[in-house]
Scaffold this motif. Sequence first.
Motif, mmCIF file in Angstrom:
data_model
loop_
_atom_site.group_PDB
_atom_site.id
_atom_site.type_symbol
_atom_site.label_atom_id
_atom_site.label_comp_id
_atom_site.label_asym_id
_atom_site.label_seq_id
_atom_site.Cartn_x
_atom_site.Cartn_y
_atom_site.Cartn_z
ATOM 1 N N ASN A 46 0.820 -1.212 0.000
ATOM 2 C CA ASN A 46 0.000 0.000 0.000
ATOM 3 C C ASN A 46 0.852 1.260 0.000
ATOM 4 O O ASN A 46 0.485 2.270 -0.623
ATOM 5 C CB ASN A 46 -0.942 -0.003 1.204
ATOM 6 N N ALA A 47 1.993 1.220 0.680
ATOM 7 C CA ALA A 47 2.883 2.387 0.710
ATOM 8 C C ALA A 47 3.378 2.746 -0.683
ATOM 9 O O ALA A 47 3.635 3.918 -0.980
ATOM 10 C CB ALA A 47 4.058 2.124 1.644
ATOM 11 N N CYS A 48 3.496 1.765 -1.552
ATOM 12 C CA CYS A 48 3.957 2.017 -2.926
ATOM 13 C C CYS A 48 2.917 2.747 -3.763
ATOM 14 O O CYS A 48 3.235 3.284 -4.821
ATOM 15 C CB CYS A 48 4.313 0.697 -3.605
ATOM 16 N N HIS A 49 1.663 2.782 -3.291
ATOM 17 C CA HIS A 49 0.583 3.385 -4.068
ATOM 18 C C HIS A 49 0.042 4.674 -3.470
ATOM 19 O O HIS A 49 -0.688 5.399 -4.144
ATOM 20 C CB HIS A 49 -0.586 2.397 -4.183
ATOM 21 N N LEU A 50 0.369 4.967 -2.202
ATOM 22 C CA LEU A 50 -0.276 6.074 -1.508
ATOM 23 C C LEU A 50 0.719 7.165 -1.153
ATOM 24 O O LEU A 50 1.824 6.889 -0.696
ATOM 25 C CB LEU A 50 -0.943 5.560 -0.225
ATOM 26 N N ASP A 51 0.296 8.412 -1.348
ATOM 27 C CA ASP A 51 1.106 9.561 -0.966
ATOM 28 C C ASP A 51 0.309 10.491 -0.051
ATOM 29 O O ASP A 51 0.594 10.598 1.131
ATOM 30 C CB ASP A 51 1.596 10.323 -2.213
ATOM 31 N N ALA A 52 -0.690 11.169 -0.590
ATOM 32 C CA ALA A 52 -1.491 12.089 0.212
ATOM 33 C C ALA A 52 -2.333 11.352 1.244
ATOM 34 O O ALA A 52 -2.712 11.919 2.270
ATOM 35 C CB ALA A 52 -2.394 12.920 -0.701
ATOM 36 N N ILE A 53 -2.610 10.100 0.976
ATOM 37 C CA ILE A 53 -3.388 9.279 1.914
ATOM 38 C C ILE A 53 -2.438 8.634 2.915
ATOM 39 O O ILE A 53 -1.424 8.046 2.526
ATOM 40 C CB ILE A 53 -4.186 8.209 1.152
ATOM 41 N N MET A 54 -2.772 8.753 4.185
ATOM 42 C CA MET A 54 -1.911 8.196 5.227
ATOM 43 C C MET A 54 -2.134 6.694 5.366
ATOM 44 O O MET A 54 -3.140 6.158 4.908
ATOM 45 C CB MET A 54 -2.176 8.912 6.548
ATOM 46 N N LEU A 55 -1.207 6.037 6.007
ATOM 47 C CA LEU A 55 -1.217 4.574 6.071
ATOM 48 C C LEU A 55 -0.745 4.110 7.438
ATOM 49 O O LEU A 55 0.267 4.581 7.955
ATOM 50 C CB LEU A 55 -0.305 4.009 4.979
ATOM 51 N N ARG A 56 -1.501 3.206 8.026
ATOM 52 C CA ARG A 56 -1.117 2.593 9.293
ATOM 53 C C ARG A 56 -1.403 1.102 9.223
ATOM 54 O O ARG A 56 -2.323 0.660 8.530
ATOM 55 C CB ARG A 56 -1.927 3.185 10.461
ATOM 56 N N SER A 57 -0.610 0.329 9.964
ATOM 57 C CA SER A 57 -0.871 -1.109 10.026
ATOM 58 C C SER A 57 -1.749 -1.420 11.228
ATOM 59 O O SER A 57 -1.691 -0.743 12.266
ATOM 60 C CB SER A 57 0.443 -1.885 10.127
ATOM 61 N N LEU A 58 -2.581 -2.440 11.070
ATOM 62 C CA LEU A 58 -3.468 -2.878 12.141
ATOM 63 C C LEU A 58 -3.521 -4.398 12.108
ATOM 64 O O LEU A 58 -4.026 -4.993 11.155
ATOM 65 C CB LEU A 58 -4.877 -2.291 11.955
ATOM 66 N N ALA A 59 -2.977 -5.018 13.131
ATOM 67 C CA ALA A 59 -2.952 -6.478 13.195
ATOM 68 C C ALA A 59 -4.349 -7.036 13.445
ATOM 69 O O ALA A 59 -5.258 -6.327 13.894
ATOM 70 C CB ALA A 59 -1.997 -6.937 14.289
ATOM 71 N N LYS A 60 -4.532 -8.309 13.170
ATOM 72 C CA LYS A 60 -5.848 -8.947 13.198
ATOM 73 C C LYS A 60 -6.605 -8.708 14.506
ATOM 74 O O LYS A 60 -7.775 -8.333 14.500
ATOM 75 C CB LYS A 60 -5.694 -10.447 12.944
ATOM 76 N N ASP A 61 -5.968 -8.946 15.619
ATOM 77 C CA ASP A 61 -6.653 -8.831 16.909
ATOM 78 C C ASP A 61 -6.283 -7.565 17.668
ATOM 79 O O ASP A 61 -6.606 -7.426 18.853
ATOM 80 C CB ASP A 61 -6.354 -10.051 17.771
#
Length: 411
Positions: free
Chosen positions: A187-202
């Motif tokens: 996802n980081a390779c596709h997003l710039d203005a949109i922020m990105l965070r990881s969220l594990a399953k539980d």
Amino acid sequence: HIALALNSNAKTVWKRAADIKTVAVDCPSGLDLDRGHVLTDFDYEDEDAHPWPKTLNMADLTVTFHAPKIGHYLGMGPALCRKLSIVDIGLEDLQAERAMLGMPPDPSRVRLVEPRFLGRPLSKRIWPKTAFSKNYAMGHKYDHGHVIVFAGGVGRGGAARMAARAALRCGAGLVTVLCPPSALIENACHLDAIMLRSLAKDQPLADVVDGRASGFCLGPGMGVSDGTRNRVVEVLGRRAEGSSWRDPVVVLDADALTSFEDDPDALFKHCHERTILTPHEGEFARLFPDLSGPARKDLSKVDAVRQAAARAGCIILLKGPDTVIAQPDGAASLHAAAYGREVPWLATAGAGDVLAGLIAGLAAPHLSSDLFVMTEIAAYLHAEAARGFGPGLIAEDLPEQLPKTLREMGC
């Protein structure tokens, strides 16, 4: 009996030979103006029965009086009416429209989503411009909403990215995509203005999302699973925090709906007035099998969605060329891509994901109008963007078309 005077073959030969144009008064014979269906006595159990209706008539021009009927816009109505002309015959309008676009809807009426009121065009300065929060001169980015979009795992993030881009393009102040840790680099390779965070399953959502989040979009590409169900329930349990004066909007689409196919009530009991479900007919059938397909029987699409909204306790948008929006009190709107606004190229994978993002982005700002009003705008904007792009459209084109479309709409 008039509709049966000539069979379909005879009518075709007759019209072609004489180059005759046909005018229908009120509607082509055989069209049900309550449902947009063609009446038929087809018996599914009769092996010799012919499914083609005997009363199928198509006009070159349909003239109706005083006001259009629902069936002019639902189902086969637009295809059979072809061109619709509404003639004022001087009737005293005792039941005039009481709520124009941009205002909360009237539960006693079905509102057509087009920029007209009392038969006259609505100024762009009134609709949709006044509903957009960024038309006000002041405001911090958080005043225009922080939308959270949930993405699926590796190789399944495209739908969420399109929804996120649509949310940002239509005015949200911030948009964040949440994805599993394994999909972070993709996802980081596709997003710039949109922020990105990881969220594990539980992992608890509160670990990465604070109380300033004002909109959530779940479903596109998430996958049908217990994990998706649990995340939906968790998000639906969030309420307004801090300076927020209303609960965050929650848009549920695609996998967020199908994950509750086995127990729709497990979803409905958590829905609230700031929740909207955006199914297509297949997803609608999974949640409301008794209101879908043959089980719908004599109900119109509008009545079916009204009943579904009352059962779910939230707004429902049932997608299609005749998109219907309804809320639990019975208020309903109809957006028809018909009579010069056809968008057949909108039938493409991912277009519904973009619509989900549009609704979240439009409804998340603190100064935006209520959810029903912003959903109407999203449906109209979605179609206008597709019309502006034209043939060859794919879903990724829609967010990039939005700035031009918004300018043309006076926003």
